[in-house]
Motif scaffolding. Structure first.
Motif, short mmCIF file in Angstrom:
data_model
loop_
_atom_site.label_atom_id
_atom_site.label_comp_id
_atom_site.label_asym_id
_atom_site.label_seq_id
_atom_site.Cartn_x
_atom_site.Cartn_y
_atom_site.Cartn_z
N SER A 1 3.10 2.24 13.94
CA SER A 1 2.45 2.93 12.77
C SER A 1 2.95 4.15 12.56
O SER A 1 3.78 4.85 13.19
N ASP A 2 2.85 4.41 11.46
CA ASP A 2 3.09 5.91 10.71
C ASP A 2 1.97 6.32 10.24
O ASP A 2 1.64 6.31 9.17
N ASP A 3 1.09 6.87 11.45
CA ASP A 3 -0.37 7.21 10.96
C ASP A 3 -0.19 8.45 10.57
O ASP A 3 0.49 9.69 10.91
N GLY A 4 -1.47 8.78 9.77
CA GLY A 4 -1.42 10.25 8.95
C GLY A 4 -0.60 10.64 7.77
O GLY A 4 -0.73 11.57 6.98
N LYS A 5 0.40 9.71 7.94
CA LYS A 5 1.42 9.96 6.73
C LYS A 5 2.02 8.34 6.69
O LYS A 5 2.19 7.73 7.70
N VAL B 1 -3.40 -3.74 7.88
CA VAL B 1 -4.08 -2.58 7.13
C VAL B 1 -4.99 -1.80 7.87
O VAL B 1 -6.02 -2.31 8.31
N ALA B 2 -4.65 -0.43 8.06
CA ALA B 2 -5.62 0.25 8.91
C ALA B 2 -6.79 0.69 8.02
O ALA B 2 -6.51 0.75 6.58
N HIS B 3 -7.83 0.82 8.48
CA HIS B 3 -8.94 1.65 7.74
C HIS B 3 -9.02 1.23 6.20
O HIS B 3 -8.93 2.20 5.26
N GLU C 1 -1.48 4.86 1.99
CA GLU C 1 -1.75 5.65 0.98
C GLU C 1 -0.52 6.24 0.41
O GLU C 1 0.37 6.77 0.99
N ASP C 2 -0.63 6.17 -0.99
CA ASP C 2 0.47 6.82 -1.56
C ASP C 2 0.48 8.28 -1.51
O ASP C 2 -0.67 8.80 -2.39
N ALA D 1 -4.51 4.83 -4.73
CA ALA D 1 -3.34 5.34 -3.58
C ALA D 1 -3.66 4.38 -2.69
O ALA D 1 -2.52 4.35 -2.05
N GLU D 2 -4.46 3.88 -2.25
CA GLU D 2 -4.63 2.98 -1.04
C GLU D 2 -4.03 1.49 -1.63
O GLU D 2 -3.43 0.97 -0.77
#
Ligand code: NCD
Ligand code: ZN
Ligand code: ZN
Length: 385
Positions: free
Chosen positions: A110-114, A190-192, A141-142, A169-170
């Motif tokens: 994952s690249d989470d938070g970004k 797909v996270a959250h 998220e874009d 954005a999502e």
């Protein structure tokens, strides 16, 4: 010894695909030990520790250390999630193969938070992952559409003067990654998922035969942007709390399997990082110790899921998605199992100071919630009761 589960509901040990334990880097807010204790109290026997630590978990020495510390603590299996790219602004792919081959056997990246900003990097990551047979979880998220955004881009944010985070954005990134996964023959998670439109895109992608799965958080099932009226920073989270119709679409999608599972996105933060002005508060809320109760409140009580369904969305499906073989399957007599015993009729009032987590940022303080975890059992050993 014998556990008396009389009158309780027996579930397979819960599995959380999305937990932030802040080790390494922010051990003042959560450690692998306190996060494991919170997980066990919440009924979990396995959690997936997100990669946005400091340093980022983008190499096998970090992912193996996270796994080893979790095993030493012994309260829960702590599976590290590896970062897809190297460093925080990475354009370079991480050595996913080395992490997958390590003692932690990393299964989820994952690249989470970004999110991966560059579609070319995401395309290469998906191609690489398809050769390894592992899964990429995309935060969808874009970043260009969420610059400065702190709340859902709707009438309430507009009235309160909070910068808006649009559904697009999502949804635009969910659509992009579904198509890239199709072309790469890769699996994407797909996270959250937080919007009605994301649900429609997931339904469409499944119909196309794309190998896509998705999770929803307890807070997106229970809360919406009407919570923002108080400006309390505890309600700031990424993606933001949406509108009532998004919440209802997410519940329906979880009930009919378009969304596969519940994942907490447990995101501990220090009190001083949450008590300031809404726009200055760090995004994220606790989730491990309240998730089961929120699922009972939002899904079981309204008749959208029965307890068989709870086992599916909180244990069996997440275990299947990442290929955990010791969860959610029948246990032979005499075999040590991962189990959770729930009292479905009990109620409890959330006291932030009574949580096992090292942080206090729960949006459910003082709320009375249904169902308590009576005991959690990891490979035959009681980890919480
Ligand atoms: C996450 C965290 O705190 O690590 N917070 C959140 O609101 N989900 C990071 C992030 O995804 O922004
Ligand atoms: Zn996120
Ligand atoms: Zn997260």
């Amino acid at each position: 010894r014998t556990l008396d589960g009389h009158g309780g509901i027996l579930l397979p040990g819960l599995v959380d695909l999305h937990t932030h334990v802040r080790e390494p880097g922010r051990e003042d807010t959560e450690t692998i030990a306190t996060g494991s204790a919170a997980a066990a109290k919440g009924g979990y026997t396995a959690i997936f520790a997100m990669a946005n630590t400091d340093p980022v978990a983008d190499n096998a020495s970090i992912t193996d250390a996270v796994w080893r510390i979790g095993q030493e603590v012994g309260l829960c299996d702590v599976h590290p999630v590896g970062a897809v790219t190297v460093g925080l602004a990475g354009e370079q792919l991480a050595e996913m193969g080395m992490m997958a081959d390590g003692v932690a056997k990393v299964k989820l990246f994952s690249d989470d938070g970004k999110c991966v900003h560059d579609p070319v990097v995401m395309k290469r990551a998906l191609e690489y992952s398809s050769g390894l047979g592992v899964l990429i979880s995309q935060h969808s998220e874009d970043p260009r559409l969420t610059v400065g955004a702190v709340a859902h881009d709707g009438p309430i944010a507009a009235r309160l003067g909070l910068a808006g985070w649009p559904r697009a954005a999502e949804e635009s990134i969910v659509a992009r990654d579904a198509l890239l996964a199709r072309d790469a023959g890769a699996r994407v998670h797909v996270a959250h998922a937080s919007t009605e439109g994301t649900v429609e895109l997931l339904r469409w992608a499944r119909g196309q035969g794309i190998d896509i799965t998705a999770e929803v958080t307890p807070h997106h099932l229970l809360l919406d942007d009407s919570r923002l009226e108080t400006y309390d920073g505890v309600n700031r989270v990424n993606p933001p709390l949406r509108e009532d119709r998004d919440k209802m679409a997410l519940r329906a999608a979880l009930a009919d399997g378009v969304i596969d599972c519940v994942a907490t996105d447990h995101a501990p933060h220090a009190s001083q990082e949450k008590c300031c002005e809404f726009a200055q508060a760090k995004p994220g809320m606790l989730g491990l110790e309240t998730a089961l109760s929120i699922v009972v409140e939002t899904m079981v009580r309204p008749g959208l899921l029965d307890w068989r369904g709870v086992a599916r969305v909180m244990s069996e499906r997440p275990a299947e998605i990442v290929g955990l073989d010791d969860h959610g399957r029948p246990i032979a007599v005499g075999e040590p199992g991962n189990l959770t015993i729930v009292d479905p009729d009990a109620e409890w009032t959330v006291d932030p100071d009574a949580l096992a987590s090292k942080s206090r940022n729960t949006p459910y303080a003082e709320m009375t919630l249904p169902a308590t975890v009576q005991a959690t059992v990891l490979r035959g050993t009681v980890t919480a009761e």
